[in-house]
Design a protein around this motif. Structure first.
Motif, short mmCIF file in Angstrom:
data_model
loop_
_atom_site.label_atom_id
_atom_site.label_comp_id
_atom_site.label_asym_id
_atom_site.label_seq_id
_atom_site.Cartn_x
_atom_site.Cartn_y
_atom_site.Cartn_z
N ALA A 87 -4.64 -18.59 3.55
CA ALA A 87 -3.61 -17.98 3.67
C ALA A 87 -3.93 -16.53 3.44
N GLY A 88 -3.04 -15.38 4.00
CA GLY A 88 -3.58 -13.97 3.82
C GLY A 88 -2.58 -13.17 4.54
N ILE A 89 -2.76 -12.06 4.85
CA ILE A 89 -2.11 -10.93 5.68
C ILE A 89 -2.63 -10.29 6.52
N ASP A 90 -1.98 -9.60 7.38
CA ASP A 90 -2.50 -8.33 8.13
C ASP A 90 -2.42 -7.18 7.33
N MET A 91 -3.67 -6.65 6.94
CA MET A 91 -3.77 -5.52 6.11
C MET A 91 -2.93 -4.22 6.50
N GLU A 92 -2.87 -4.28 7.97
CA GLU A 92 -2.07 -3.31 8.65
C GLU A 92 -0.52 -2.93 8.20
N ILE A 112 2.96 -13.37 2.96
CA ILE A 112 1.68 -14.20 3.21
C ILE A 112 2.07 -15.39 3.72
N ASP A 113 0.97 -15.45 4.97
CA ASP A 113 1.03 -16.47 5.96
C ASP A 113 -0.27 -17.14 6.12
N VAL A 114 -0.07 -18.29 6.56
CA VAL A 114 -1.35 -19.30 7.07
C VAL A 114 -2.09 -18.37 8.24
N THR A 115 -3.34 -17.96 7.93
CA THR A 115 -4.12 -17.27 8.72
C THR A 115 -5.36 -18.21 9.57
N SER A 116 -5.49 -19.32 8.84
CA SER A 116 -6.42 -20.13 9.55
C SER A 116 -6.20 -21.46 9.10
N ASN A 117 -6.45 -22.67 10.06
CA ASN A 117 -6.10 -24.07 9.92
C ASN A 117 -7.12 -24.58 10.68
N THR A 118 -8.05 -25.22 9.80
CA THR A 118 -9.34 -25.87 10.69
C THR A 118 -9.49 -27.07 10.14
N VAL A 119 -9.32 -28.06 11.09
CA VAL A 119 -9.33 -29.60 10.90
C VAL A 119 -10.96 -29.93 11.19
N ASP A 120 -11.70 -30.58 10.29
CA ASP A 120 -13.07 -30.82 10.60
C ASP A 120 -12.88 -32.17 11.55
N GLU A 121 -13.21 -32.29 12.67
CA GLU A 121 -13.20 -33.05 13.83
C GLU A 121 -14.36 -34.41 13.47
#
Length: 187
Positions: A87-92, A112-121
């Motif tokens: 989770a994070g933001i766009d600093m701009e 603050i939004d989810v910036t990455s969502n990675t599932v380990d396949e």
């Protein structure tokens, strides 16, 4: 006579070296009075402009449901997985309000939004074991489940907000403290 030349040459070289060092320092701002820099929100925005920034990470071991067609009542199988959600933001999107009279800077932070969502396949396992599911379908279901869990997690958002404030302070404090400004957070 050689000795006399050496004795005269060494002091002459030392004096020449001191003159060169003095001239170098004189040209730098060390001896010059610098004009005070005007603090603007654009200056602070440039200091924190580092694009997308993830400030917290959520590791989730979950079980996603995969349904038969669009029928949400009939579960085809369950998929156990491991995911990392950031989770994070766009600093701009960070904006600064500056009060020159009170000498305060108020950072206005975006949501603050989810910036990455990675599932380990490689972590996927199916219940029942003999289930034949397309990998893409399984990954999509796991990503949706992990995103849903992350968005409902108050710890993720709170941790991201606290880390973001620390990062903003670290980036702008050297700029504003030299001019006796302080940071005022909107509570």
């Amino acid at each position: 006579m050689k000795e006399l030349n050496i004795k005269i040459t060494i002091p002459a070289l030392l004096i020449l070296a001191l003159i060169v060092i003095f001239l170098i320092f004189k040209k730098t701002s060390f001896f010059q009075k610098s004009e005070p820099e005007i603090l603007t929100s654009a200056t602070l925005e440039d200091a924190v402009n580092i694009s997308s920034l993830s400030t917290a990470q959520f590791t989730y071991n979950g079980i996603a449901e995969i349904y038969d067609n669009d029928d949400k009542n009939s579960v085809k199988c369950y998929v156990r997985y491991h995911a990392k959600v950031k989770a994070g933001i766009d600093m701009e999107d960070v904006v600064f309000h500056i009060d020159n009279e009170k000498k305060t800077v108020q950072p206005i932070l975006p949501k603050i939004d989810v910036t990455s969502n990675t599932v380990d396949e490689n972590s996927l396992s199916y219940i029942p074991d003999n289930t034949k599911i397309d990998l893409k379908e399984a990954l999509t279901a796991c990503q949706k489940d992990a995103l849903s869990e992350a968005e409902r997690s108050p710890q993720l958002i709170q941790s991201a907000q606290e880390n973001l404030r620390s990062i903003i302070e670290a980036l702008i404090l050297p700029i504003i403290s030299s001019q006796a400004y302080t940071i005022q957070w909107d509570e």
